[in-house]
Write a protein that holds these residues in place. Structure first.
Motif, PDB file in Angstrom:
ATOM      1  N   GLN A 331       0.826  -1.210   0.000  1.00 34.80           N
ATOM      2  CA  GLN A 331       0.000   0.000   0.000  1.00 34.80           C
ATOM      3  C   GLN A 331       0.860   1.260   0.000  1.00 34.80           C
ATOM      4  OE1 GLN A 331      -2.673  -0.311   3.335  1.00 34.80           O
ATOM      5  NE2 GLN A 331      -3.253  -2.401   2.822  1.00 34.80           N
ATOM      6  N   GLN A 332       1.923   1.245   0.819  1.00 36.82           N
ATOM      7  CA  GLN A 332       2.783   2.421   0.892  1.00 36.82           C
ATOM      8  C   GLN A 332       3.527   2.664  -0.413  1.00 36.82           C
ATOM      9  OE1 GLN A 332       5.253   1.691   4.297  1.00 36.82           O
ATOM     10  NE2 GLN A 332       3.731   2.453   5.760  1.00 36.82           N
ATOM     11  N   MET A 333       3.908   1.597  -1.098  1.00 35.57           N
ATOM     12  CA  MET A 333       4.619   1.762  -2.361  1.00 35.57           C
ATOM     13  C   MET A 333       3.746   2.529  -3.362  1.00 35.57           C
ATOM     14  SD  MET A 333       5.883  -1.150  -5.069  1.00 35.57           S
ATOM     15  CE  MET A 333       4.185  -1.649  -5.338  1.00 35.57           C
ATOM     16  N   ILE A 334       2.485   2.092  -3.522  1.00 33.25           N
ATOM     17  CA  ILE A 334       1.592   2.777  -4.457  1.00 33.25           C
ATOM     18  C   ILE A 334       1.245   4.168  -3.944  1.00 33.25           C
ATOM     19  CG2 ILE A 334      -0.621   2.626  -5.651  1.00 33.25           C
ATOM     20  CD1 ILE A 334      -0.486  -0.412  -5.300  1.00 33.25           C
ATOM     21  N   GLY A 335       1.031   4.285  -2.625  1.00 30.16           N
ATOM     22  CA  GLY A 335       0.717   5.589  -2.054  1.00 30.16           C
ATOM     23  C   GLY A 335       1.848   6.593  -2.235  1.00 30.16           C
ATOM     24  N   ASN A 402      12.573  -0.092  -4.347  1.00 31.94           N
ATOM     25  CA  ASN A 402      13.133  -1.285  -3.707  1.00 31.94           C
ATOM     26  C   ASN A 402      12.059  -2.289  -3.312  1.00 31.94           C
ATOM     27  OD1 ASN A 402      16.262  -1.153  -3.005  1.00 31.94           O
ATOM     28  ND2 ASN A 402      15.469   0.931  -3.031  1.00 31.94           N
ATOM     29  N   VAL A 403      10.873  -1.815  -2.915  1.00 32.96           N
ATOM     30  CA  VAL A 403       9.780  -2.752  -2.639  1.00 32.96           C
ATOM     31  C   VAL A 403       9.374  -3.478  -3.919  1.00 32.96           C
ATOM     32  CG1 VAL A 403       7.361  -2.932  -1.952  1.00 32.96           C
ATOM     33  CG2 VAL A 403       8.925  -1.507  -0.639  1.00 32.96           C
ATOM     34  N   ALA A 404       9.249  -2.730  -5.012  1.00 32.82           N
ATOM     35  CA  ALA A 404       8.899  -3.361  -6.290  1.00 32.82           C
ATOM     36  C   ALA A 404       9.970  -4.354  -6.714  1.00 32.82           C
ATOM     37  CB  ALA A 404       8.711  -2.284  -7.365  1.00 32.82           C
ATOM     38  N   ARG A 405      11.232  -4.005  -6.523  1.00 29.95           N
ATOM     39  CA  ARG A 405      12.321  -4.904  -6.894  1.00 29.95           C
ATOM     40  C   ARG A 405      12.288  -6.175  -6.056  1.00 29.95           C
ATOM     41  NH1 ARG A 405      17.858  -2.137  -6.089  1.00 29.95           N
ATOM     42  NH2 ARG A 405      17.165  -0.940  -7.889  1.00 29.95           N
TER      43      ARG A 405
END
Length: 441
Positions: A331-335, A402-405
């Motif tokens: 959630q935080q990555m997209i936010g 980095n979360v996406a990776r």
């Protein structure tokens, strides 16, 4: 309790992978070169023996070629095994090439054979492929072979030889040898150098990722400590606001009551953020991940973001609903990406489009801001790189990258007419709930 893996050991193991891959590719290059050597020697022997009428010990020389071909076949099979290729194996292969070349030259004139300069090709390859101690040993082996051929070889009788003159066949062979050496050096050393450059580039990327992950660990520790410290003052503020809401002077004023309610909502949001940090700091999936559907997750995320930011967001999604695991980091990555777009163009409407197929989820966030400067696009996801000019900015996109990776995806950015677009690509397998074992394990 599961032991925590050592990051340094993991980095060392990851760092060895590019070198192992380069060694395997170099072994395959030697195999390819050796096949050319077998074919070239066979063709040369037949031309010299049949067309030039120079008598050669065909049985001995062809036997050597057959042995070299068998060795090369074994080397090709060895390269396909999932066992690391050592520098000593490359050295041993080059020693076999030197030994076969020495034996072939022994049967065809020794140092008087113009192809004696092929030794230089072996030395050049060794200088690129091998460590210094192996290179010295290879130079010693070729020197020894040349010395042996000086005193021990079968003479090569060429037509047209005379005192003070070189045979035309010798001069022709010398030219062919030079062209052959030069061509093979250019081709194969170029390929080997490309392998080494790819290895170095991969190692550089691994070091960069290790530095970024270390930075994330430090930030996680700092965020966790700050969250613990903020818990007490937030609780105190919440109690005070509750007392104010019940006081007659505040309850009688609608505007003050609305302000207090808004403050209570913001404090509740701060407490929720602090709680999320404490429960999922440093993890891509929280301690209590929630199983939901992709449509429900995106709808709830967009609704919450619009409510808390009071921003206009054009939202579209395309695809059949799928079960996924939702957590705080996702959630935080997209936010973070949505927040960056809002800060780039305050007050302007944003566009958020989600589409997916059976394998990949693609999220696109488009703003109407000035776009990314070229230097930011080149270093996208690097900490403290921001076009906003404020110290400490750029961490949101850094963490999102980095979360996406970690989930096996990537984040890309580009400037489009009228603004900028950030694209998040994630494999759906990384978001899907784990399947239970059919035996109930």
């Amino acid at each position: 309790m599961t032991p925590t893996p050592d990051p340094r050991k993991a980095l060392d193991e990851a760092g060895r992978q590019p070198e192992r891959l380069a060694e395997r590719r170099n072994l395959l290059q030697l195999v390819e070169l050796r096949w050319l050597a077998v074919a070239g020697q066979l063709l040369t022997i037949l031309i010299v023996h049949v067309l030039l009428q120079v008598r050669l010990p065909l049985r001995d020389m062809l036997t050597l070629l057959a042995l070299l071909a068998l060795f090369n076949g074994a080397s090709w099979l060895r390269a396909r095994l999932p066992v690391p290729v050592g520098n000593g194996e490359l050295f041993a292969g080059l020693l076999v090439d030197v030994a076969v070349l020495t034996a072939q030259l022994h049967y065809s004139g020794g140092v008087s054979n113009p192809f004696v300069f092929v030794y230089l090709l072996q030395v050049a390859l060794g200088s690129v492929l091998l460590r210094p101690r192996y290179v010295g040993a290879l130079v010693a082996a070729t020197t020894l072979g040349l010395l042996v051929l000086t005193f021990w070889s079968r003479p090569l009788v060429l037509a047209g030889t005379g005192p003070g003159a070189l045979s035309g066949h010798y001069v022709g062979g010398l030219l062919v040898c030079f062209v052959l050496d030069a061509s093979l050096l250019v081709i194969f050393i170029g390929r080997i150098s490309r392998n080494l450059r790819q290895r170095d580039a991969t190692l550089a990327n691994l070091r960069q990722r290790a530095a970024e992950e270390e930075h994330i660990v430090r930030m996680g520790l700092l965020a966790s400590g700050a969250a613990h410290e903020l818990g007490t003052p937030l609780a105190t503020i919440s109690v005070i606001l509750g007392d104010w809401a019940r006081m007659a002077p505040f309850a009688a004023e609608p505007e003050l009551r609305e302000d207090i309610e808004e403050m209570q909502r913001q404090v509740a949001r701060c407490k929720s953020i602090v709680g999320g940090i404490l429960t999922s700091a440093g993890e891509t999936r929280g301690d209590a991940p929630v199983e939901t559907s992709l449509c429900a997750f995106l709808d709830a995320l967009v609704s919450e973001w619009k409510r808390t930011r009071n921003a206009e967001l054009a939202y579209q999604r395309e695809g059949m609903d799928l079960p996924i695991i939702s957590d705080t980091a996702l959630q935080q990555m997209i936010g973070n990406v949505l927040d960056n777009a809002l800060e780039a163009a305050p007050g302007a409407p944003l566009a958020f489009r989600a589409q997916w197929d059976e394998d990949t989820l693609t999220l696109r966030v488009q703003d109407r801001g000035p776009g990314f400067p070229p230097d930011i696009l080149e270093r996208l996801g690097t900490p403290y790189q921001s076009s906003k000019g404020t110290p400490g900015r750029g961490l949101g996109l850094f963490l999102s990258v980095n979360v996406a990776r970690t989930l096996g995806g990537r984040i890309a950015a580009q400037n489009v007419p009228g603004g900028a677009e950030v694209t998040i690509t994630l494999p759906l397998d990384a978001l899907a709930p784990e399947k239970e074992d059919t035996d109930g394990a």
